[in-house]
Enzyme design. Structure first.
Site, short mmCIF file in Angstrom:
data_model
loop_
_atom_site.label_atom_id
_atom_site.label_comp_id
_atom_site.label_asym_id
_atom_site.label_seq_id
_atom_site.Cartn_x
_atom_site.Cartn_y
_atom_site.Cartn_z
N TYR A 287 0.85 -1.21 0.00
CA TYR A 287 0.00 0.00 0.00
C TYR A 287 0.88 1.25 0.00
CZ TYR A 287 -2.53 3.89 2.02
OH TYR A 287 -3.02 5.15 2.26
N ARG B 23 0.11 8.39 17.61
CA ARG B 23 -0.27 8.78 16.27
C ARG B 23 -0.73 10.24 16.27
NH1 ARG B 23 1.82 4.66 15.75
NH2 ARG B 23 1.31 2.85 14.44
#
Ligand code: WQD
Length: 340
Positions: free
Chosen positions: A149, A230
């Protein structure tokens, strides 16, 4: 006013970008094959902006549909969302990812060239940074790929840069960090098929009682509380960044930018914030790390502020509150014909 073609415009980020474009006085045209979006989203976008955007039903690999989009609408620029985006799936089925994400982007660029339409915002990703060793991450950090990806995203960035050397394309590559949340109307939001891979939609299903508990993938990382860090950004902030990017491209200003808040948030902090939004502690357990996860990914957002005047406005509580409102509205009736 500019008329902007959104490939994958019925998807999570695309649908929110339709709203942000309208709010900025632009018009959106959606090209989507609805392989990963419910057709009812178009009518719900219409309820937010006043009228549903025009739709060309087709894949970016369907040359006739793409040509029809340009022939039937006077397109001024393109925002290219349409792609497969599940890291794990890309490991299992890389050729499908190469065909859809890379060949699809080439087919789109060729149709743009034929139509002499040059501004193109490309949906890229922070996973092109692999496992960085310096934080926050600037755009100058080394890029690479840790999955098929991510390979497709960095490859398309490079293909578009080469195409812009030969033709007058004006390219804006936006490297997303972690998009979460939903429009405040709760009419559009994240609508993953099956059991979600991503943290916030998974917690939303736990809060709805559809899943038993959150599994925290490892608390033995070298981070303050041991869980992964994150850079979560509200999807409407991300959508508004796309409008600013397109405006810059329409003025001929190309760029490659991180789109994040610059604020690293841990899994446990996100779990606490979501529990706050729901009004009760969500059940959770710690399990071993998920293969492929990196300890930390957070953006240096300085360039996006300098080049586009962009900075994220919505905080973690808004992200969780808007997500929670959306999943309850969805359960109350947005899935008119639930395919799953
Ligand atoms: C976030 C954090 C997990 C689920 C992915 C893609 C990226 C982009 C965004 C496409 C991590 C932890 C998660 C769970 C957990 N997609 N987690 N329990 O992996 O940062 O990024 O989605 O562009 O390309 O890689 O997002 O939400 O899956 O994980 O503990 O059930 O939450 O370990 O620390 P990720 P995520």
């Amino acid at each position: 006013m500019a008329r902007i073609l959104l490939t994958g415009g019925a998807g999570y980020i695309g649908s929110h970008t339709c709203v942000a474009l309208h709010e900025a006085g632009h018009e959106a045209v959606i090209l989507d094959d609805f392989s990963n979006a419910d057709e009812s989203v178009v009518e719900r976008i219409g309820r937010i902006i006043g009228a549903p955007p025009p739709v060309v039903n087709g894949s970016i690999l369907d040359g006739e549909a793409v040509r029809r989009a340009f022939a039937e609408h006077a397109i001024d620029g393109v925002i290219h969302f349409a792609a497969f985006k599940a890291v794990g799936e890309s490991v299992a089925n890389p050729l499908a990812y190469f065909e859809n994400n890379i060949a699809g982007s080439i087919a789109l660029a060729r149709a743009m060239r034929e139509a002499q339409v040059w501004p193109l915002v490309f949906s890229s990703t922070a996973t092109v940074y692999g496992e960085p060793d310096a934080f926050p991450i600037p755009e100058t950090a080394p890029t690479g790929y840790t999955s098929p990806y991510a390979f497709t995203k960095i490859t398309v960035e490079q293909i578009l840069a080469q195409a812009a050397a030969a033709d007058p394309f004006v390219i804006g590559a936006l490297r997303y960090f972690n998009p979460v949340g939903a429009h405040e109307s709760a009419l559009i939001g994240e609508d993953p098929r099956g059991i979600p891979d991503n943290l916030m939609p998974y917690m939303a299903k736990v809060a709805m009682g559809e899943l038993e508990q959150l599994s925290v993938f490892g608390d033995d990382y070298d981070t303050p509380d041991g869980t992964g860090l994150r850079d979560y950004i509200h999807v409407m902030d991300l959508a508004e960044a796309h409008v600013l990017s397109m405006n810059a491209l329409l003025e001929g200003r190309a760029h490659t930018l991180n789109i994040g808040t610059g604020i690293p948030t841990s899994v446990l902090q996100m779990h606490e914030a979501y529990s706050r939004a729901v009004g009760r502690e969500l059940p959770m357990r710690v399990v071993p790390r998920r293969p492929g996860d990196v300890p930390r990914l957070d953006a240096d957002p300085a360039r996006a502020l300098e080049v586009l005047g962009f900075e994220a406005k919505r905080d973690l509580d808004a992200m969780c509150r808007d997500s929670w409102r959306w999943v309850r509205a969805q359960a109350a009736g947005w899935r008119l014909n639930d395919p799953s």
